[in-house]
Design a protein around this motif. Structure first.
Motif, PDB file in Angstrom:
ATOM      1  N   PHE A 174       2.239 -34.942 -13.091  1.00 51.95           N
ATOM      2  CA  PHE A 174       1.309 -33.919 -12.593  1.00 51.95           C
ATOM      3  C   PHE A 174       1.197 -33.971 -11.059  1.00 51.95           C
ATOM      4  O   PHE A 174       1.101 -32.942 -10.395  1.00 51.95           O
ATOM      5  CB  PHE A 174      -0.083 -34.100 -13.211  1.00 51.95           C
ATOM      6  CG  PHE A 174      -0.168 -33.686 -14.650  1.00 51.95           C
ATOM      7  CD1 PHE A 174       0.250 -32.421 -15.061  1.00 51.95           C
ATOM      8  CD2 PHE A 174      -0.692 -34.545 -15.611  1.00 51.95           C
ATOM      9  CE1 PHE A 174       0.153 -32.027 -16.398  1.00 51.95           C
ATOM     10  CE2 PHE A 174      -0.785 -34.166 -16.944  1.00 51.95           C
ATOM     11  CZ  PHE A 174      -0.350 -32.900 -17.338  1.00 51.95           C
TER      12      PHE A 174
ATOM     13  N   ALA B  80       1.713 -31.114  -8.343  1.00 57.31           N
ATOM     14  CA  ALA B  80       0.597 -30.757  -7.446  1.00 57.31           C
ATOM     15  C   ALA B  80       1.028 -30.788  -5.984  1.00 57.31           C
ATOM     16  O   ALA B  80       0.601 -29.960  -5.178  1.00 57.31           O
ATOM     17  CB  ALA B  80      -0.571 -31.706  -7.661  1.00 57.31           C
TER      18      ALA B  80
ATOM     19  N   LYS C 179      -2.581 -27.718  -3.720  1.00 56.08           N
ATOM     20  CA  LYS C 179      -3.993 -27.356  -3.934  1.00 56.08           C
ATOM     21  C   LYS C 179      -4.850 -28.613  -4.037  1.00 56.08           C
ATOM     22  O   LYS C 179      -4.673 -29.429  -4.939  1.00 56.08           O
ATOM     23  CB  LYS C 179      -4.134 -26.511  -5.205  1.00 56.08           C
ATOM     24  CG  LYS C 179      -3.548 -25.113  -5.030  1.00 56.08           C
ATOM     25  CD  LYS C 179      -3.829 -24.246  -6.226  1.00 56.08           C
ATOM     26  CE  LYS C 179      -3.288 -22.841  -5.993  1.00 56.08           C
ATOM     27  NZ  LYS C 179      -3.248 -22.043  -7.222  1.00 56.08           N
TER      28      LYS C 179
ATOM     29  N   VAL D  36      -6.725 -29.413  -7.403  1.00 58.66           N
ATOM     30  CA  VAL D  36      -5.866 -29.983  -8.459  1.00 58.66           C
ATOM     31  C   VAL D  36      -5.677 -31.480  -8.212  1.00 58.66           C
ATOM     32  O   VAL D  36      -5.807 -32.304  -9.129  1.00 58.66           O
ATOM     33  CB  VAL D  36      -4.493 -29.267  -8.490  1.00 58.66           C
ATOM     34  CG1 VAL D  36      -3.560 -29.923  -9.503  1.00 58.66           C
ATOM     35  CG2 VAL D  36      -4.672 -27.789  -8.817  1.00 58.66           C
ATOM     36  N   PHE D  37      -5.398 -31.845  -6.973  1.00 54.40           N
ATOM     37  CA  PHE D  37      -5.189 -33.245  -6.597  1.00 54.40           C
ATOM     38  C   PHE D  37      -6.442 -34.070  -6.876  1.00 54.40           C
ATOM     39  O   PHE D  37      -6.371 -35.169  -7.455  1.00 54.40           O
ATOM     40  CB  PHE D  37      -4.815 -33.312  -5.114  1.00 54.40           C
ATOM     41  CG  PHE D  37      -4.685 -34.707  -4.567  1.00 54.40           C
ATOM     42  CD1 PHE D  37      -3.654 -35.549  -4.957  1.00 54.40           C
ATOM     43  CD2 PHE D  37      -5.604 -35.186  -3.627  1.00 54.40           C
ATOM     44  CE1 PHE D  37      -3.535 -36.836  -4.442  1.00 54.40           C
ATOM     45  CE2 PHE D  37      -5.488 -36.467  -3.098  1.00 54.40           C
ATOM     46  CZ  PHE D  37      -4.450 -37.292  -3.516  1.00 54.40           C
TER      47      PHE D  37
ATOM     48  N   LEU E  51      -7.049 -34.516 -10.638  1.00 50.95           N
ATOM     49  CA  LEU E  51      -6.041 -35.458 -11.155  1.00 50.95           C
ATOM     50  C   LEU E  51      -6.450 -36.902 -10.901  1.00 50.95           C
ATOM     51  O   LEU E  51      -6.424 -37.750 -11.798  1.00 50.95           O
ATOM     52  CB  LEU E  51      -4.711 -35.212 -10.449  1.00 50.95           C
ATOM     53  CG  LEU E  51      -3.603 -34.472 -11.184  1.00 50.95           C
ATOM     54  CD1 LEU E  51      -2.363 -34.413 -10.301  1.00 50.95           C
ATOM     55  CD2 LEU E  51      -3.288 -35.129 -12.504  1.00 50.95           C
TER      56      LEU E  51
END
Length: 305
Positions: free
Chosen positions: A237, A241, A246, A249-250, A253
């Protein structure tokens, strides 16, 4: 005679002279007169250098080092190897593949435990960076990594792979390292460290290649994605990312996978840096990242699990 023909003729004469001298020196070594031959090599080196015959000096020292290595005269061979570097440094020679291969060959023949080898590789890396302040030429790092891998010096090999562009070679070495020295429950940690470190060095391509190759070739990893190991899913992932850039998103995660990321205290250090490089996160006031990937002596940097 044109200037070009004159230069060719001069070069041929020089080459003939070097070959005659080499014949005499070889005979001395074959007779076992190692000390005398070594001193003659040094005398000729400084004579050639004073005449600005840098290429001849370098060729003579390189061939002499190979000769001494073939007779297991490690000290003399290492000394001539250092003179090869001296001629490169003083002549301002351009970095090219042949020279890097010669340096890697000398490195591969040196006693792995000798202090001369450490000094040699440090100077070779510095020269190969061309005075740019970077951490050495990627091709030289790759060649050094391959030698150290053959010697089963996996941690030093990994360091040099990180500074090369050979993600595939790095992955194959890590599969062997993990299988030979790691615990079964750590198969994901070997690749996690490499992926995160490649990203810290802004090398997205090698990070992806090392992850893909390692997860495909490791005998203990079932085909994915998704993977059985949460840490591998996190890396998968993360690589997606990084391409998207973005921050939300990071952030999500890193929060979701905290239990896996706590397995090694360095992971969050690496992720702080990755956040700065790829997602615009401002740097923290106090970060120990500075010394992680290059401030120390390059040959002695261990980034172990």
């Amino acid at each position: 005679m044109s200037e070009q023909e004159s230069l060719k003729s001069s070069s041929a004469r020089n080459r003939g002279g070097v070959q005659r001298v080499e014949g005499k020196l070889r005979a001395s070594v074959e007779r076992g007169d190692y000390y005398e031959a070594h001193q003659m090599y040094r005398t000729l080196f400084f004579r050639y250098m004073s005449q600005s015959k840098h290429a001849e000096a370098r060729e003579l020292m390189y061939n002499g080092a190979l000769l001494f290595f073939s007779y297991n005269q490690q000290n003399s061979a290492a000394d001539l190897s250092m003179l090869v570097l001296e001629s490169l440094e003083k002549s301002g020679a351009k970095v090219d593949d042949e020279t890097l291969e010669h340096l890697a060959k000398l490195f591969s023949l040196m006693d792995p435990n000798s202090p001369e080898r450490v000094a040699f590789v440090s100077r070779a890396i510095k020269w190969s960076s061309g005075g740019s302040g970077k951490l050495g030429h990627p091709k030289l790092h790759q060649l050094l990594a391959l030698t150290l891998w053959k010697e089963q010096n996996y941690s030093e090999s990994r360091y040099h792979f990180l500074h090369s562009s050979d993600g595939e070679g790095c992955a194959q070495m890590l599969v062997e390292y993990s299988s030979a020295r790691g615990f079964h429950g750590e198969v994901d940690m070997f690749v996690a460290q490499a992926v995160l470190q490649f990203l810290c060095l802004k090398n997205k391509t090698s990070a992806l290649v090392v992850f893909t190759t390692y997860t495909q070739k490791h005998p203990s990893i079932e085909k994915g994605p998704p993977f059985v190991q949460p840490l591998l899913n996190f890396l998968w992932f993360l690589l997606l990312a990084v391409d998207g850039g973005k921050l939300t998103v990071f952030t999500v995660l890193c929060e979701q996978y905290q239990p896996s990321l706590k397995r090694d205290p360095m992971y969050n250090e690496y992720l702080d840096r990755i956040g700065q490089l790829f997602f615009g996160v401002p740097p923290k006031q106090s970060s120990s990242y500075g010394g992680l990937l290059g401030k120390k002596h390059p040959y002695h940097l261990h980034l172990d699990l």
